[in-house]
Design a protein around this motif. Structure first.
Motif, mmCIF file in Angstrom:
data_model
loop_
_atom_site.group_PDB
_atom_site.id
_atom_site.type_symbol
_atom_site.label_atom_id
_atom_site.label_comp_id
_atom_site.label_asym_id
_atom_site.label_seq_id
_atom_site.Cartn_x
_atom_site.Cartn_y
_atom_site.Cartn_z
ATOM 1 N N THR A 1 0.803 -1.229 0.000
ATOM 2 C CA THR A 1 0.000 0.000 0.000
ATOM 3 C C THR A 1 0.831 1.273 0.000
ATOM 4 O OG1 THR A 1 -0.133 0.138 2.428
ATOM 5 C CG2 THR A 1 -1.776 -1.247 1.296
ATOM 6 N N GLY A 2 2.104 1.184 0.395
ATOM 7 C CA GLY A 2 2.935 2.376 0.486
ATOM 8 C C GLY A 2 2.774 3.142 1.779
ATOM 9 N N SER A 3 2.005 2.612 2.721
ATOM 10 C CA SER A 3 1.819 3.270 4.016
ATOM 11 C C SER A 3 2.021 2.262 5.135
ATOM 12 C CB SER A 3 0.420 3.887 4.130
ATOM 13 O OG SER A 3 -0.574 2.881 4.039
ATOM 14 N N HIS A 4 2.488 2.762 6.277
ATOM 15 C CA HIS A 4 2.697 1.887 7.425
ATOM 16 C C HIS A 4 1.359 1.582 8.097
ATOM 17 C CE1 HIS A 4 7.066 1.861 7.419
ATOM 18 N NE2 HIS A 4 7.048 3.163 7.154
ATOM 19 N N GLN A 5 1.311 0.483 8.806
ATOM 20 C CA GLN A 5 0.109 0.042 9.499
ATOM 21 C C GLN A 5 0.286 0.298 10.996
ATOM 22 O OE1 GLN A 5 -0.872 -4.039 8.667
ATOM 23 N NE2 GLN A 5 -3.074 -3.669 8.761
ATOM 24 N N ILE A 6 -0.430 1.292 11.502
ATOM 25 C CA ILE A 6 -0.249 1.739 12.884
ATOM 26 C C ILE A 6 -0.438 0.604 13.882
ATOM 27 C CG2 ILE A 6 -1.089 3.307 14.669
ATOM 28 C CD1 ILE A 6 0.492 4.643 12.436
ATOM 29 N N LEU A 7 -1.402 -0.265 13.622
ATOM 30 C CA LEU A 7 -1.679 -1.379 14.531
ATOM 31 C C LEU A 7 -0.413 -2.179 14.815
ATOM 32 C CD1 LEU A 7 -3.361 -3.586 15.988
ATOM 33 C CD2 LEU A 7 -3.797 -4.572 13.707
ATOM 34 N N TRP A 8 0.263 -2.626 13.754
ATOM 35 C CA TRP A 8 1.402 -3.508 13.945
ATOM 36 C C TRP A 8 2.648 -2.757 14.378
ATOM 37 C CZ3 TRP A 8 -0.019 -8.009 15.016
ATOM 38 C CH2 TRP A 8 -1.145 -8.564 14.420
ATOM 39 N N LEU A 9 2.734 -1.469 14.068
ATOM 40 C CA LEU A 9 3.854 -0.673 14.583
ATOM 41 C C LEU A 9 3.738 -0.504 16.099
ATOM 42 C CD1 LEU A 9 4.352 2.137 11.904
ATOM 43 C CD2 LEU A 9 5.855 0.195 12.405
ATOM 44 N N ILE A 10 2.524 -0.226 16.580
ATOM 45 C CA ILE A 10 2.303 -0.070 18.025
ATOM 46 C C ILE A 10 2.601 -1.384 18.742
ATOM 47 C CG2 ILE A 10 0.544 0.299 19.805
ATOM 48 C CD1 ILE A 10 -0.744 2.347 17.952
ATOM 49 N N LEU A 11 2.089 -2.473 18.200
ATOM 50 C CA LEU A 11 2.312 -3.772 18.841
ATOM 51 C C LEU A 11 3.786 -4.163 18.798
ATOM 52 C CD1 LEU A 11 -0.806 -5.799 17.632
ATOM 53 C CD2 LEU A 11 -0.385 -4.807 19.886
ATOM 54 N N ALA A 12 4.457 -3.888 17.683
ATOM 55 C CA ALA A 12 5.885 -4.201 17.601
ATOM 56 C C ALA A 12 6.667 -3.418 18.642
ATOM 57 C CB ALA A 12 6.412 -3.892 16.193
ATOM 58 N N ALA A 13 6.333 -2.138 18.821
ATOM 59 C CA ALA A 13 7.018 -1.319 19.823
ATOM 60 C C ALA A 13 6.756 -1.855 21.231
ATOM 61 C CB ALA A 13 6.558 0.132 19.718
ATOM 62 N N GLY A 14 5.514 -2.253 21.497
ATOM 63 C CA GLY A 14 5.188 -2.813 22.808
ATOM 64 C C GLY A 14 5.914 -4.107 23.078
ATOM 65 N N PHE A 15 5.959 -4.991 22.085
ATOM 66 C CA PHE A 15 6.679 -6.256 22.254
ATOM 67 C C PHE A 15 8.174 -6.023 22.455
ATOM 68 C CE2 PHE A 15 3.158 -8.165 19.472
ATOM 69 C CZ PHE A 15 2.402 -8.520 20.572
ATOM 70 N N ALA A 16 8.729 -5.058 21.723
ATOM 71 C CA ALA A 16 10.156 -4.758 21.867
ATOM 72 C C ALA A 16 10.463 -4.260 23.273
ATOM 73 C CB ALA A 16 10.579 -3.716 20.828
ATOM 74 N N PHE A 17 9.610 -3.386 23.795
ATOM 75 C CA PHE A 17 9.830 -2.886 25.157
ATOM 76 C C PHE A 17 9.766 -4.029 26.169
ATOM 77 C CE2 PHE A 17 7.949 -1.605 29.212
ATOM 78 C CZ PHE A 17 8.905 -0.706 29.656
#
Length: 230
Positions: free
Chosen positions: A88-104
């Protein structure tokens, strides 16, 4: 606003019904069995000079596997976002938020942020009351932070088959983990084993939920593999 949220939920459930992503049983059962056996072996297989609860303490084998599960969760969530971005050429906020949470959470598992902050900072300022120590309260606070975020993301999560169910199981094990950690005083070998095993199952189902999301985006944006091809 509530009507809009309800409509988003309805649209998400409709998209979910039309999804043709593969069933998760083939992944859930092996991971659950492996995690259970890992906990069993961790009780009996310890270095000769270590106490029986060694693998269930901070820095033991259970913590290591939990960090691996969280790291994989982060990787799967970010990969799901990359698949969306490629199409799509755009990031998906859902998975960015979850990835950041999992990383933390992965860093917290290894670096013990909540342990250090609770022991070094809060314990010196606020006296202990209901909790054995303030790092227990911080772990519970993680859950209170995660819940409203998950509610806000619910219309997006529901589009993916099995993701919300796997995350719900993960949260149930998280509640068991924090309940044992906060209430049992002083901790015993049995309580440590049950507490850390519940934590491990919690992170295992986080990993499975993120994997289900990755499969969802793979099937949606790349397409189902053609099994007829060699």
């Amino acid at each position: 606003m509530l009507d809009k949220f309800k409509n988003q939920i309805a649209d998400a459930l409709s998209a979910r019904r039309d999804s043709d992503t593969p069933r998760m049983t083939v992944a859930v059962l092996p991971v659950a069995v492996f995690t259970f056996l890992f906990c069993i072996f961790s009780v009996y297989v310890v270095p000769g000079d270590k106490p029986p609860e060694f693998n269930f303490q901070e820095g033991g084998a259970v913590t290591a596997l939990s960090a691996i599960y969280l790291t994989l969760s982060c990787a799967f969530a970010y990969a799901a976002n990359l698949i969306h971005f490629r199409k799509t050429g755009s990031h998906q906020i859902l998975w960015l938020i979850l990835a950041a949470g999992f990383a933390f959470l992965a860093f917290d598992e290894l670096m013990q942020f909540h342990e250090r902050f609770g022991r070094i900072v809060i314990d010196r300022i606020i006296p202990r009351t209901f909790f054995r120590n303030w790092n227990d309260a911080i772990v519970i606070l993680y859950g209170f932070i995660a819940l409203p975020i998950m509610v806000l993301l619910l219309p997006k999560i529901l589009k993916y088959r099995m993701v919300i169910e796997l995350f719900a199981v993960s949260f149930a094990f998280y509640v068991i983990h924090t309940a044992i950690d906060s209430i049992v005083d002083p901790p015993t070998l049995t309580s440590n084993i049950l507490e850390e095993s519940a934590k491990l199952f919690s992170t295992a189902f986080m990993f499975l939920g993120a994997y289900a999301g990755l499969l969802g985006n793979t099937w949606l944006y790349i397409g189902e593999p053609d099994s007829r091809k060699d």
